[in-house]
Design a protein around this motif. Structure first.
Motif, PDB file in Angstrom:
ATOM      1  N   UNK A 570     113.285  22.877 -17.027  1.00 34.27           N
ATOM      2  CA  UNK A 570     113.281  21.551 -17.629  1.00 34.27           C
ATOM      3  C   UNK A 570     112.814  21.563 -19.062  1.00 34.27           C
ATOM      4  N   UNK A 571     111.793  22.358 -19.313  1.00 33.83           N
ATOM      5  CA  UNK A 571     111.306  22.441 -20.689  1.00 33.83           C
ATOM      6  C   UNK A 571     112.360  23.054 -21.602  1.00 33.83           C
ATOM      7  N   UNK A 572     113.050  24.089 -21.123  1.00 33.39           N
ATOM      8  CA  UNK A 572     114.083  24.728 -21.941  1.00 33.39           C
ATOM      9  C   UNK A 572     115.230  23.760 -22.227  1.00 33.39           C
ATOM     10  N   UNK A 573     115.654  22.999 -21.194  1.00 34.20           N
ATOM     11  CA  UNK A 573     116.741  22.042 -21.393  1.00 34.20           C
ATOM     12  C   UNK A 573     116.369  20.978 -22.423  1.00 34.20           C
ATOM     13  N   UNK A 596     118.644  17.849 -18.774  1.00 33.41           N
ATOM     14  CA  UNK A 596     117.210  17.793 -18.469  1.00 33.41           C
ATOM     15  C   UNK A 596     116.884  16.550 -17.651  1.00 33.41           C
ATOM     16  N   UNK A 597     117.553  15.442 -17.963  1.00 34.81           N
ATOM     17  CA  UNK A 597     117.329  14.196 -17.227  1.00 34.81           C
ATOM     18  C   UNK A 597     117.728  14.344 -15.765  1.00 34.81           C
ATOM     19  N   UNK A 603     113.863  15.780  -9.227  1.00 33.03           N
ATOM     20  CA  UNK A 603     112.481  16.106  -8.817  1.00 33.03           C
ATOM     21  C   UNK A 603     111.616  14.859  -8.698  1.00 33.03           C
ATOM     22  N   UNK A 604     112.190  13.687  -8.945  1.00 39.24           N
ATOM     23  CA  UNK A 604     111.427  12.454  -8.811  1.00 39.24           C
ATOM     24  C   UNK A 604     110.383  12.247  -9.890  1.00 39.24           C
ATOM     25  N   UNK A 605     110.572  12.870 -11.034  1.00 40.90           N
ATOM     26  CA  UNK A 605     109.600  12.753 -12.139  1.00 40.90           C
ATOM     27  C   UNK A 605     110.026  11.588 -13.034  1.00 40.90           C
ATOM     28  N   UNK A 606     109.651  10.372 -12.619  1.00 33.33           N
ATOM     29  CA  UNK A 606     110.180   9.175 -13.252  1.00 33.33           C
ATOM     30  C   UNK A 606     109.659   8.973 -14.676  1.00 33.33           C
ATOM     31  N   UNK A 611     111.333   8.947 -20.451  1.00 39.39           N
ATOM     32  CA  UNK A 611     111.304   9.508 -21.807  1.00 39.39           C
ATOM     33  C   UNK A 611     112.643  10.137 -22.167  1.00 39.39           C
ATOM     34  N   UNK A 612     113.265  10.830 -21.223  1.00 33.64           N
ATOM     35  CA  UNK A 612     114.542  11.483 -21.505  1.00 33.64           C
ATOM     36  C   UNK A 612     115.685  10.477 -21.627  1.00 33.64           C
ATOM     37  N   UNK A 613     115.624   9.384 -20.890  1.00 33.35           N
ATOM     38  CA  UNK A 613     116.610   8.319 -21.110  1.00 33.35           C
ATOM     39  C   UNK A 613     116.551   7.866 -22.573  1.00 33.35           C
ATOM     40  N   UNK A 614     115.329   7.706 -23.088  1.00 30.53           N
ATOM     41  CA  UNK A 614     115.178   7.273 -24.464  1.00 30.53           C
ATOM     42  C   UNK A 614     115.693   8.294 -25.459  1.00 30.53           C
ATOM     43  N   UNK A 615     115.390   9.584 -25.216  1.00 31.32           N
ATOM     44  CA  UNK A 615     115.861  10.618 -26.143  1.00 31.32           C
ATOM     45  C   UNK A 615     117.386  10.719 -26.122  1.00 31.32           C
TER      46      UNK A 615
END
Length: 727
Positions: A570-573, A596-597, A603-606, A611-615
């Motif tokens: 996830x961090x790499x993506x 990444x999203x 994984x359920x990390x809402x 944050x990724x929706x925003x990026x």
């Protein structure tokens, strides 16, 4: 890297006062092992008993200089002589270069240091020193030399910078300065040329064994043997004047046996000093009795004989520590390193190192910046470091190969690395608050492994930095100590971060991460490979190398997937998305953020998903894909609402308004922004409210309502004053 110790003809103080022959009770016995048994010259030394004390020998405190008056005058005359550029009518573009050429042991480094001392007053920007050949004859590399010189100038090079970038920056840092640059033990012109500054007011002094072919206008000074009076002066200062004065002819014969080489003369004089009852004739006889290898060239025989004579008479403990000192990282050995290598106590190791220095076999290294601040408490920071002279290193390595089994050498290396790891843990603990678990754990270590204060620990780390980095590199290159070298690199990384911070330690951390990657690839450790690649890519990105960062992030993603490590993946993506955003490739940035999203949602990390929706929405907006951008920001707002984060929802709705305005829909943007303002007021988030009011003011200005715009702007500016910190 190493400095030449006895190469230069350094002498102890007290010439003519007989001090060198004083205190015979503290001299090292000439032919006794540590257990008291007699030792014949040339007998291999056995392993020392850990508690066996070694008699102490006084160490010369302030080195002196003998002879070379003619060479000094010639060097000064060369500096005053006009250069080729000046004779041709144009000012030189590069620094003047003086070459002091001679074999190791001829006194070349000492002559250079004497010259630098006499010239220092004419160069207000100081003296920069670098050694271009390592203790094992290896070349440290131009990039590392340039990085160290930049650090000495107070410059902070970017992590991972290549050789061309570093040398260019070094030349730029020296431009306009008036400094002395001393390049010791240069292997050739190719190692010197990249370091020459484009600064005509600087002077470069190079010590090398041969010519510097290809560098124009080099002023060479070729060294031979010392003259007779200077040779006798060296013997007198080490052995005391009495025996030399009563037998001057034999002293001159000893000087001939030593070939006029300062290194050999120092060893011979120190051998005589340790034996108050021996005569100069005994010294001459001992030198002549040393057998010579058939393939040894004539120029190397004097130093070989003097070294073998001194080494054969050492007690077993001292002989073994001398041999094992060739394993010390960066050639730097102190009581801790010697104790670990030889398997003896720190106290015994400290005494032996002092004795070896008095015999001319080691040279004390002045502590950088003096001793650490605070009271002189006995701790790990106060052990005097020593170096094996470069001229003696090959001879000592030959003894190591002859008398130590490979398994014993590997065990000594392992003990040394283990001791270094423990010292690093203790050093890092001193950066923690008093009473912390790390400090309490460090308090339980033996006194020899503890530091008296944070300042003392930081001083030790700073003075041993090169040796610690070299220890990691050597351990990785060895390949047989991968468990220890991984622990060492982890401990060194944490210690550098604790004492120096991420930004200051970044250049060193870059090299450590490269070593971790090398070990991980060699051992097939995919998880560690991914972590190392991520760290390297982060540093590449901060250093302005996004293309290289993208390559490393892709490698980290592959390694993380093979290791089934979703966190690293996830961090790499996400990092790939940020890298392409920095490159201005918004479509690819949005694609990587989207991948990444998907992983975060699975994984359920809402919170991370919001944050990724925003990026992703920001990337689409930069690509002028307004509908996709609005959809992502709406998804971010919904996710923040489910998380119970009204401030986050207000920011997301405000960004929706920004997208609408950029899409040419100001009325829609105003309604959306007012909705976001109401949410921010309910959240009582003054900072978000201030930013939204300023955005509303800009929109109202565009819609032709300056009065309402002014009201919102005044309120927003007051809120900014009350909430100056950015979220």
């Amino acid at each position: 890297m190493t400095e030449q110790a006895v190469d230069g003809g350094y002498l102890p103080p007290g010439a003519g006062d007989g001090s060198a022959a004083a205190a015979p009770g503290r001299r090292m016995p000439p032919a006794r092992r540590a257990d008291g048994a007699a030792v014949r010259p040339g007998t291999p030394a056995s392993a020392p008993a850990p508690s066996a004390p070694v008699p102490s020998v006084p160490v010369p405190s302030v080195p002196g200089f003998a002879g070379r008056h003619r060479e000094l005058r010639e060097l000064h005359a060369e500096i005053a002589r006009a250069g080729l550029d000046t004779l041709s009518g144009r000012k030189g573009a590069r620094s003047r270069v003086l070459l002091i050429a001679g074999r190791p042991g001829s006194g070349r480094s000492a002559l250079a240091e004497r010259l630098l001392g006499e010239l220092a007053g004419d160069y207000p920007d100081g003296v920069l020193r670098a050694v271009l050949t390592g203790p094992g004859g290896e070349r440290p590399g131009t990039a590392r030399i340039a990085r160290d010189l930049l650090a000495a100038l107070g410059e902070r090079p970017s992590p991972g910078a290549d050789e061309d970038e570093l040398t260019e920056r070094l030349r730029g840092a020296l431009a306009g300065r008036r400094a002395l640059l001393f390049l010791d033990d240069a292997p050739g012109a190719d190692a010197v040329a990249p370091l020459l500054p484009d600064a005509p007011d600087c002077l470069v002094v190079v010590v090398s064994q041969g010519p510097l072919t290809g560098i124009p206008d080099v002023r060479p000074c070729v060294l031979g043997g010392l003259d007779g009076p200077a040779c006798v002066e060296i013997l007198s200062r080490y052995a005391g004047p009495t025996r030399i004065t009563v037998d001057p002819r034999t002293a001159e014969s000893v000087a001939e046996e030593c070939g006029g080489q300062p290194a050999a003369l120092i060893l011979a004089g120190a051998w005589l000093a340790a034996r108050p009852k021996a005569s100069v004739s005994d010294l001459r006889q001992g030198l002549r009795a040393v057998p010579l290898p058939g393939d040894l060239p004539g120029s190397g025989r004097p130093l070989f004989r003097a070294f073998q004579l001194a080494a054969a008479a050492l007690p077993a403990a001292a002989a073994r520590i001398l041999r094992l000192s060739t394993l010390a990282p960066a050639g730097l050995v102190d009581a801790q390193i010697a104790s670990a290598l030889a398997g003896c106590s720190v106290a015994v190791a400290a005494t032996v190192l002092d004795d070896l220095a008095a015999l001319g076999l080691l040279r004390p290294v002045p502590a950088e910046g003096g001793r650490p601040p605070g009271p002189p408490l006995p701790d790990a920071a106060l052990h005097t470091p020593y170096r094996l002279p470069g001229s003696l290193a090959p001879l000592a390595r030959a003894l190591l190969d002859a008398h130590e089994r490979p398994a014993d050498v590997q065990l000594a290396r392992a003990r040394m690395l283990e001791r270094t790891v423990r010292l690093l843990h203790s050093c890092r603990a001193m950066a923690e608050p008093a009473g912390s678990p790390a400090r309490r754990k460090a308090d339980g270590l033996p006194r020899s492994l503890r530091f008296s204060s944070r300042a003392a620990a930081a001083h030790w780390l700073r003075s041993r930095r090169g040796a610690l980095l070299d220890a990691a590199g050597v351990a990785v290159a060895d390949g047989g100590l991968d468990t220890l070298d991984r622990r060492l690199m982890a401990a060194l990384t944490r210690t550098l971060l604790a004492h120096e911070g991420a930004e200051a330690a970044a250049p060193d951390l870059y090299g450590l991460h490269e070593l971790v990657l090398r070990v991980a690839e060699r051992r097939g450790l995919a998880r560690e490979q991914a972590a190392a690649l991520l760290n390297l890519a982060d540093l590449d990105g901060r250093a302005g190398r996004p293309e290289q960062a993208a390559v490393r992030y892709r490698g980290a993603l592959e390694a993380a997937r093979s290791a089934r490590d979703p966190v690293a993946a996830g961090r790499a993506l996400e990092s790939l998305g940020g890298t392409y955003a920095e490159l201005g490739d918004w479509q690819r940035a949005a694609d990587w953020y989207g991948r990444a999203l998907e992983l975060r949602l699975a994984r359920g990390e809402r919170a991370d998903a919001a944050r990724l929706h925003g990026r992703t929405g920001a990337a689409y907006a930069c690509a002028a894909r307004w509908d996709e951008a609005l959809a992502e920001w709406r998804a971010a707002a919904r996710t923040y609402r489910r998380l119970g984060d009204p401030a986050g929802r207000a920011r997301a709705v405000g960004e929706m308004a920004g997208v609408q305005e950029r899409a040419g829909r100001p009325e829609e943007a105003l309604r959306t922004c007012l909705e976001a303002l109401e949410t921010a007021r309910k959240a009582e988030d003054g900072r978000v409210e201030a930013e939204l009011r300023l955005r509303i003011a800009d929109t109202l200005d565009r819609l032709g309502d300056p009065t309402a715009a002014r009201l919102h702007r005044d309120v927003g500016e007051r809120l900014l004053e009350d909430h100056p910190d950015r979220l």
